[in-house]
Design a protein around this motif. Structure first.
Motif, mmCIF file in Angstrom:
data_model
loop_
_atom_site.group_PDB
_atom_site.id
_atom_site.type_symbol
_atom_site.label_atom_id
_atom_site.label_comp_id
_atom_site.label_asym_id
_atom_site.label_seq_id
_atom_site.Cartn_x
_atom_site.Cartn_y
_atom_site.Cartn_z
ATOM 1 N N PRO A 91 0.814 -1.225 0.000
ATOM 2 C CA PRO A 91 0.000 0.000 0.000
ATOM 3 C C PRO A 91 0.844 1.269 0.000
ATOM 4 N N ALA A 92 1.986 1.236 0.689
ATOM 5 C CA ALA A 92 2.849 2.420 0.727
ATOM 6 C C ALA A 92 3.409 2.734 -0.649
ATOM 7 N N MET A 93 3.855 1.708 -1.374
ATOM 8 C CA MET A 93 4.373 1.935 -2.729
ATOM 9 C C MET A 93 3.275 2.441 -3.658
ATOM 10 N N ILE A 94 2.071 1.880 -3.512
ATOM 11 C CA ILE A 94 0.954 2.349 -4.344
ATOM 12 C C ILE A 94 0.674 3.825 -4.056
ATOM 13 N N ALA A 95 0.737 4.205 -2.773
ATOM 14 C CA ALA A 95 0.501 5.604 -2.406
ATOM 15 C C ALA A 95 1.566 6.523 -2.976
ATOM 16 N N LEU A 96 2.769 5.976 -3.219
ATOM 17 C CA LEU A 96 3.850 6.766 -3.824
ATOM 18 C C LEU A 96 3.726 6.829 -5.345
ATOM 19 N N GLY A 97 2.707 6.173 -5.912
ATOM 20 C CA GLY A 97 2.491 6.234 -7.356
ATOM 21 C C GLY A 97 3.009 5.038 -8.120
ATOM 22 N N VAL A 98 3.518 4.026 -7.440
ATOM 23 C CA VAL A 98 3.987 2.816 -8.116
ATOM 24 C C VAL A 98 2.778 2.018 -8.599
ATOM 25 N N HIS A 99 2.882 1.455 -9.783
ATOM 26 C CA HIS A 99 1.800 0.618 -10.311
ATOM 27 C C HIS A 99 1.527 -0.507 -9.314
ATOM 28 N N PRO A 100 0.274 -0.792 -8.970
ATOM 29 C CA PRO A 100 -0.031 -1.817 -7.976
ATOM 30 C C PRO A 100 0.596 -3.176 -8.264
ATOM 31 N N ALA A 101 0.580 -3.604 -9.525
ATOM 32 C CA ALA A 101 1.169 -4.907 -9.858
ATOM 33 C C ALA A 101 2.679 -4.895 -9.643
ATOM 34 N N MET A 102 3.321 -3.766 -9.941
ATOM 35 C CA MET A 102 4.755 -3.662 -9.736
ATOM 36 C C MET A 102 5.087 -3.618 -8.245
ATOM 37 N N ALA A 103 4.243 -2.975 -7.457
ATOM 38 C CA ALA A 103 4.448 -2.943 -6.008
ATOM 39 C C ALA A 103 4.381 -4.359 -5.438
ATOM 40 N N ALA A 104 3.396 -5.124 -5.884
ATOM 41 C CA ALA A 104 3.273 -6.506 -5.428
ATOM 42 C C ALA A 104 4.452 -7.345 -5.902
ATOM 43 N N ALA A 105 4.887 -7.116 -7.143
ATOM 44 C CA ALA A 105 6.005 -7.877 -7.700
ATOM 45 C C ALA A 105 7.292 -7.630 -6.918
ATOM 46 N N ALA A 106 7.499 -6.402 -6.461
ATOM 47 C CA ALA A 106 8.728 -6.068 -5.731
ATOM 48 C C ALA A 106 8.830 -6.859 -4.438
ATOM 49 N N VAL A 107 7.711 -6.964 -3.720
ATOM 50 C CA VAL A 107 7.719 -7.731 -2.475
ATOM 51 C C VAL A 107 7.843 -9.229 -2.767
ATOM 52 N N PHE A 108 7.059 -9.717 -3.717
ATOM 53 C CA PHE A 108 7.086 -11.135 -4.071
ATOM 54 C C PHE A 108 8.479 -11.556 -4.551
ATOM 55 N N ALA A 109 9.165 -10.657 -5.254
ATOM 56 C CA ALA A 109 10.490 -10.977 -5.782
ATOM 57 C C ALA A 109 11.523 -11.197 -4.685
ATOM 58 N N GLY A 110 11.275 -10.638 -3.508
ATOM 59 C CA GLY A 110 12.243 -10.775 -2.428
ATOM 60 C C GLY A 110 12.051 -11.996 -1.561
ATOM 61 N N THR A 111 11.007 -12.784 -1.839
ATOM 62 C CA THR A 111 10.693 -13.895 -0.937
ATOM 63 C C THR A 111 11.669 -15.058 -1.037
ATOM 64 N N TRP A 112 12.552 -15.059 -2.045
ATOM 65 C CA TRP A 112 13.529 -16.145 -2.129
ATOM 66 C C TRP A 112 14.699 -15.910 -1.171
ATOM 67 N N GLY A 113 14.602 -14.861 -0.347
ATOM 68 C CA GLY A 113 15.643 -14.590 0.641
ATOM 69 C C GLY A 113 15.794 -15.680 1.679
ATOM 70 N N GLY A 114 14.838 -16.628 1.722
ATOM 71 C CA GLY A 114 15.002 -17.776 2.600
ATOM 72 C C GLY A 114 16.265 -18.564 2.278
ATOM 73 N N SER A 115 16.850 -18.333 1.105
ATOM 74 C CA SER A 115 18.104 -18.991 0.728
ATOM 75 C C SER A 115 19.285 -18.517 1.569
ATOM 76 N N PHE A 116 19.072 -17.501 2.386
ATOM 77 C CA PHE A 116 20.124 -17.010 3.277
ATOM 78 C C PHE A 116 19.865 -17.409 4.727
ATOM 79 N N SER A 117 18.837 -18.218 4.962
ATOM 80 C CA SER A 117 18.420 -18.520 6.333
ATOM 81 C C SER A 117 19.012 -19.824 6.852
ATOM 82 N N PRO A 118 19.598 -19.808 8.041
ATOM 83 C CA PRO A 118 20.130 -21.049 8.623
ATOM 84 C C PRO A 118 19.030 -22.004 9.067
#
Length: 441
Positions: free
Chosen positions: A133-160
């Motif tokens: 919602p914060a990115m959307i409020a800044l004018g980012v396209h809603p789908a791109m805002a969702a994609a940015a968060v979803f794209a980071g979910t593979w960070g579990g590859s750094f988890s012990p």
């Protein structure tokens, strides 16, 4: 008894593999599909006992149980104390000042948070409810805002606390934290590549500014807002708890020599998680009885869910081994120069895209191939990490992943609108990771 010829056995094994993962892709319960596939393979090999033997071996893998179960138990206590939410607020608030770089920075922030909140769906729910919602409020396209968060979910590859790290550690004999440190030369550039390519796509599509939900045809579940509780103070002690075990593991790595005088072997994951649980209980002022109950509930649930998939994958690989397909696969990979890292990356990547989960394919691949990595000219930890990262990257562009559905729901867009924006960044990240880990180091 008459056994089938090796060629026929390989064809049958291939058909069973395709059928098993087709069922998974179509929504079948992952553990059931893998167990059933293993049973069919064991029966066709005229060695049904192989199924039961593999099941028994997989159930009692101490090297996995002592890593995965306490990690999930610790996570349960973190949630009980509300520490995960404090960490999210601490990380997210400064991001809103970086308006011009909000898309790549949000993606990288989600990667970092995924090391503490290892569930892709969980981190999307926790981070996305604020950042999207914060990115959307800044004018980012809603789908791109969702994609940015979803794209980071593979960070579990750094988890012990990841089951993949535990499995690679068990097979290679290398401590979990060294497995993670070992893939950083490839995974960190891959993360930066994903963030950069996603940012360039947003720029080229002109989706980084000037959009409203109405213009984008989106109906966000949560009204776009920039309010992130700035009137509330973040509890820094609580915010530090989710990443405490990772910090302890890194600080006590023997190669760093920081604690070699009194901890020559460094802390184990079990020790780090128990210490983290005790300190979380103190910081959160939790009742000891509540902490004990929640910790063991988390351990029990993790055996049924996370260990359940590992057990099922082990049984499936046992069936493949009984019919002779593992030997054939190792022979094929050894004869084709450079095939192993490419197969590890893009095999797990592709299945993860189709199924929405990177776990089944990556765990099965590593169970089957990792013990033979030396015969393929590969280091075990590098090959295992490639498959692990490939599964995570593939899932982070899958339209059927639970995390994608959550992100798309927050943004009020289609899951396919989110997934297609992540396709090129994830493929670029996969290429970078496999080139570095498979061919350059």
């Amino acid at each position: 008894e008459k056994r089938m010829s090796p060629l026929v056995a390989d064809v049958v094994a291939l058909l069973v593999v395709v059928a098993t993962f087709t069922f998974i892709i179509r929504g079948a319960e992952v553990r059931l599909a893998l167990l059933a596939g293993g049973a069919v393979l064991a029966a066709l090999s005229l060695n049904p006992a192989a199924w039961f033997d593999a099941f028994a071996r997989a159930m009692t893998q101490a090297g996995l149980i002592t890593v995965i179960l306490p990690a999930i138990g610790f996570t349960a206590v973190i949630k009980l104390a509300g520490c995960d939410q404090e960490l999210v607020r601490l990380v997210v608030r400064p991001l809103l000042r970086l308006r011009g770089l909000i898309i790549p920075v949000s993606m990288l922030a989600t990667v970092v948070l995924s090391t503490a909140i290892t569930s892709a769906a969980g981190v999307t729910a926790a981070v996305g409810v604020v950042l999207i919602p914060a990115m959307i409020a800044l004018g980012v396209h809603p789908a791109m805002a969702a994609a940015a968060v979803f794209a980071g979910t593979w960070g579990g590859s750094f988890s012990p606390g990841s089951p993949h790290a535990a499995l690679i550690s068990k097979i290679s004999g290398v401590p979990v934290i060294e497995v993670i440190v070992g893939h950083l030369p490839g995974s960190v550039p891959a993360a930066l590549t994903v963030a950069t390519v996603l940012y360039l796509i947003a720029k080229l599509r002109r989706e980084d500014a000037g959009w409203t939900p109405e213009r984008a045809g989106a109906k966000p579940e949560i009204a776009p807002t920039l309010a992130v509780g700035e009137d509330q103070r973040v509890n820094l002690a609580k915010a530090a708890m989710p990443i405490l075990p990772l910090a302890l593991l890194l600080l006590t790595v023997p190669q760093f020599g920081l604690t070699s005088a009194w901890l020559p072997k460094g802390l184990s994951v079990l020790q780090a998680m128990v210490i983290g649980t005790v300190l979380t209980a103190l910081v959160g002022r939790l009742k000891p009885s509540e902490v004990s109950k929640k910790f063991f509930e988390g351990m029990g649930e993790s055996y049924g869910s996370v260990m359940g998939i590992i057990i099922a994958a082990g049984v499936f690989v046992g069936g493949l081994s009984a019919i002779g397909a593992i030997d054939s696969l190792i022979k094929l990979l050894s004869e084709v120069q450079g095939a192993a890292p490419v197969a590890a990356m893009f095999g797990t990547f592709g299945i993860a895209v189709l199924s929405g989960s990177g776990d089944a394919a990556a765990l099965a691949f590593n169970e089957a191939v990792l013990p033979h990595a030396a015969d393929l000219g590969m280091d075990q930890t590098d090959l295992g990490s490639i498959a692990w990262i490939g599964g995570g990257l593939g899932r982070s562009m899958s339209p059927v992943a639970a995390a994608c559905a959550i992100a798309a729901g927050y943004a009020g867009v289609s899951v396919f609108d989110v997934a297609k924006r992540n396709a090129v960044p994830m493929l670029a990240g996969a290429v970078v990771a496999v080139v570095i880990l498979g061919f350059l180091i």
